[in-house]
Design a protein around this motif. Structure first.
Motif, PDB file in Angstrom:
ATOM      1  N   ASP A  70       0.831  -1.200   0.000  1.00 40.41           N
ATOM      2  CA  ASP A  70       0.000   0.000   0.000  1.00 40.41           C
ATOM      3  C   ASP A  70       0.869   1.256   0.000  1.00 40.41           C
ATOM      4  O   ASP A  70       0.652   2.181  -0.801  1.00 40.41           O
ATOM      5  CB  ASP A  70      -0.920  -0.022   1.226  1.00 40.41           C
ATOM      6  CG  ASP A  70      -1.932   1.106   1.211  1.00 40.41           C
ATOM      7  OD1 ASP A  70      -2.394   1.470   0.116  1.00 40.41           O
ATOM      8  OD2 ASP A  70      -2.266   1.615   2.294  1.00 40.41           O
ATOM      9  N   LYS A 110      -7.118  -4.423  -0.296  1.00 37.97           N
ATOM     10  CA  LYS A 110      -6.568  -4.414   1.050  1.00 37.97           C
ATOM     11  C   LYS A 110      -7.434  -5.257   1.988  1.00 37.97           C
ATOM     12  O   LYS A 110      -6.914  -6.063   2.768  1.00 37.97           O
ATOM     13  CB  LYS A 110      -6.488  -2.973   1.573  1.00 37.97           C
ATOM     14  CG  LYS A 110      -5.775  -2.854   2.914  1.00 37.97           C
ATOM     15  CD  LYS A 110      -5.855  -1.430   3.450  1.00 37.97           C
ATOM     16  CE  LYS A 110      -5.136  -0.459   2.561  1.00 37.97           C
ATOM     17  NZ  LYS A 110      -5.100   0.907   3.161  1.00 37.97           N
ATOM     18  N   GLY A 156      -3.259   4.735  -2.372  1.00 32.52           N
ATOM     19  CA  GLY A 156      -2.523   3.481  -2.328  1.00 32.52           C
ATOM     20  C   GLY A 156      -3.280   2.277  -2.857  1.00 32.52           C
ATOM     21  O   GLY A 156      -3.973   2.343  -3.874  1.00 32.52           O
ATOM     22  N   LEU A 157      -3.147   1.145  -2.144  1.00 30.62           N
ATOM     23  CA  LEU A 157      -3.831  -0.093  -2.510  1.00 30.62           C
ATOM     24  C   LEU A 157      -5.338   0.112  -2.402  1.00 30.62           C
ATOM     25  O   LEU A 157      -5.821   0.749  -1.478  1.00 30.62           O
ATOM     26  CB  LEU A 157      -3.378  -1.207  -1.576  1.00 30.62           C
ATOM     27  CG  LEU A 157      -3.770  -2.649  -1.913  1.00 30.62           C
ATOM     28  CD1 LEU A 157      -3.099  -3.096  -3.201  1.00 30.62           C
ATOM     29  CD2 LEU A 157      -3.362  -3.566  -0.767  1.00 30.62           C
ATOM     30  N   ARG A 217       2.762   1.810  -3.381  1.00 28.94           N
ATOM     31  CA  ARG A 217       1.941   2.409  -4.430  1.00 28.94           C
ATOM     32  C   ARG A 217       1.721   3.891  -4.184  1.00 28.94           C
ATOM     33  O   ARG A 217       1.669   4.693  -5.128  1.00 28.94           O
ATOM     34  CB  ARG A 217       0.600   1.687  -4.529  1.00 28.94           C
ATOM     35  CG  ARG A 217       0.728   0.262  -5.039  1.00 28.94           C
ATOM     36  CD  ARG A 217      -0.617  -0.330  -5.379  1.00 28.94           C
ATOM     37  NE  ARG A 217      -0.473  -1.670  -5.920  1.00 28.94           N
ATOM     38  CZ  ARG A 217      -1.479  -2.389  -6.414  1.00 28.94           C
ATOM     39  NH1 ARG A 217      -2.705  -1.884  -6.423  1.00 28.94           N
ATOM     40  NH2 ARG A 217      -1.260  -3.593  -6.891  1.00 28.94           N
ATOM     41  N   LYS A 218       1.591   4.274  -2.923  1.00 25.53           N
ATOM     42  CA  LYS A 218       1.414   5.689  -2.609  1.00 25.53           C
ATOM     43  C   LYS A 218       2.655   6.487  -2.984  1.00 25.53           C
ATOM     44  O   LYS A 218       2.561   7.602  -3.507  1.00 25.53           O
ATOM     45  CB  LYS A 218       1.136   5.857  -1.113  1.00 25.53           C
ATOM     46  CG  LYS A 218      -0.227   5.370  -0.664  1.00 25.53           C
ATOM     47  CD  LYS A 218      -0.379   5.529   0.854  1.00 25.53           C
ATOM     48  CE  LYS A 218      -1.713   5.008   1.338  1.00 25.53           C
ATOM     49  NZ  LYS A 218      -1.840   5.093   2.814  1.00 25.53           N
ATOM     50  N   ASP A 233       1.465   2.575   6.481  1.00 20.73           N
ATOM     51  CA  ASP A 233       0.605   1.407   6.662  1.00 20.73           C
ATOM     52  C   ASP A 233       1.402   0.156   7.014  1.00 20.73           C
ATOM     53  O   ASP A 233       0.889  -0.745   7.678  1.00 20.73           O
ATOM     54  CB  ASP A 233      -0.207   1.142   5.386  1.00 20.73           C
ATOM     55  CG  ASP A 233      -1.335   2.142   5.213  1.00 20.73           C
ATOM     56  OD1 ASP A 233      -1.383   3.114   5.984  1.00 20.73           O
ATOM     57  OD2 ASP A 233      -2.170   1.957   4.302  1.00 20.73           O
TER      58      ASP A 233
END
Length: 363
Positions: free
Chosen positions: A115, A133, A127-128, A118-119, A269
């Motif tokens: 997550d 998630k 993010g995810l 990706r952010k 996260d």
């Protein structure tokens, strides 16, 4: 000469026996994790800065948070590294319960890592996807729940829901009920801690306090004499989780050194999801789900504020109860300084943890 050798051998044996004590290993686990975090912290922060792994700030968040953009994130990897190394060093690796907690922690950390990645890499603050998630959280949470149910097989007392403040008041859940409860506690706590992680130091200190208290419950549950005296179910092997809780506390305090206001690094996260899942799993093992709900009152309030805000917004056609959710943002917009929100939430958690610990005796 032979007598001297025998004397030193006997001394070494006594020293080895001393290190068999769970309490001593828990203390050393805390100190070891703390040292690892403090030593590796600057290196991790420099590497995250070099690779430009900086925090993305949501456009709809408080304007004061725009200054946080670019602050290194994914620092939760430092916490997991400290916990992992320390647990493997000081824990009893033949203990199945210890492995369940450790694997759940790392697995949820992996979800958070993806997550955060990706952010950072794709510059997407969300993010995810929520569905992806939740799917992976559910898969791991159910896997952990089934594993714990299997380990508790043949012992009905280990699948009962204990009601604090009352002697011998417990509700049998059965295998199915236990799995359902364990799943919701693990996944729910993971997301609750993640929602709380929005201000410098806000999530990590309550996590340390709740985790330390759960370590006390784990030690009591794993001790035949103490558990009988306090009217709690004896859970063979649960005492070893005290070592894990010590590692969690030390790693968390070490991370707080760099995460205190103004934060040099955020856990992301990768840290929040993992730590929340760890707390939930330990609470399920020691049969203290209700007490976790009490001690983690700040996490609960943050989660409820989001749920209430969303439901009321949809039902009222766009109206809001809080100025912004989660709850800590509401108080920021009410005029509280960030440090005031954080410290006051810490104080509330401390009181709730002490109240939760009182359930050991007040029955």
């Amino acid at each position: 000469m032979l007598l001297e050798i025998a004397h030193w051998l006997a001394k070494d044996v006594r020293l080895f026996n001393v290190f068999n004590y769970i309490t001593l290993r828990a203390v050393f686990a805390c100190l070891t994790a703390l040292a690892i975090s403090l030593v590796l912290g600057p290196l991790v922060i420099r590497r995250l800065t070099t690779y430009k792994i900086g925090q993305s700030v949501r456009d709809d968040g408080p304007k004061s948070h725009l200054t946080k953009a670019g602050t290194p994130t994914m620092g939760g990897a430092l916490i997991l590294l400290s916990i992992g190394i320390t647990t493997l060093l000081w824990g009893d690796l033949s203990n199945a319960l210890l492995w369940v907690v450790l694997l759940v922690t790392m697995a949820f950390g992996a979800i958070g890592w993806i997550d955060d990645y990706r952010k950072v890499v794709h510059r997407n603050p969300k993010g995810l996807s929520a569905k992806a998630k939740f799917f992976w959280q559910s898969l791991i949470g159910l896997g952990a729940a089934f594993a714990l149910a299997w380990l508790a097989r043949g012992t009905p007392a280990l699948t009962e829901l204990i009601v604090p403040f009352f002697k011998h008041v417990a509700y049998p859940l059965g295998a199915v009920g236990f799995v359902i409860l364990a799943y919701f506690v693990i996944v729910g706590t993971s997301n609750a801690v993640n929602l709380t992680d929005g201000l410098d130091g806000l999530a990590i200190m309550p996590t340390v306090m709740v985790g330390s208290a759960l370590g006390i419950f784990a030690y009591v549950a794993g001790h035949v004499g103490f558990s009988k005296y306090l009217g709690l179910p004896h859970i063979p092997g649960a005492g070893e989780l005290t070592v894990f809780c010590g590692a969690l506390a030390g790693a968390g305090l070490g991370f707080l050194w760099f995460n205190a206001y103004p934060a040099e690094v955020f856990m992301g996260d990768v840290g929040a999801l993992a730590l929340g899942a760890a707390l939930g799993t330990i609470a399920v093992i020691v049969r203290q789900e209700v007490v976790l709900f009490i001690m983690g009152g700040v996490f609960v309030a943050e989660t409820l504020s989001v749920m209430i805000q969303v439901l009321y917004f949809k039902a009222s056609g766009g109206k809001r109860i809080f100025r912004m959710a989660p709850l800590h943002h509401h108080y920021e917009l009410e005029g509280w300084k960030e440090s005031q929100v954080v410290v006051r939430f810490w104080i509330i958690t401390m009181m709730l943890v002490l109240f939760g610990l009182s359930t050991l005796k007040l029955r």
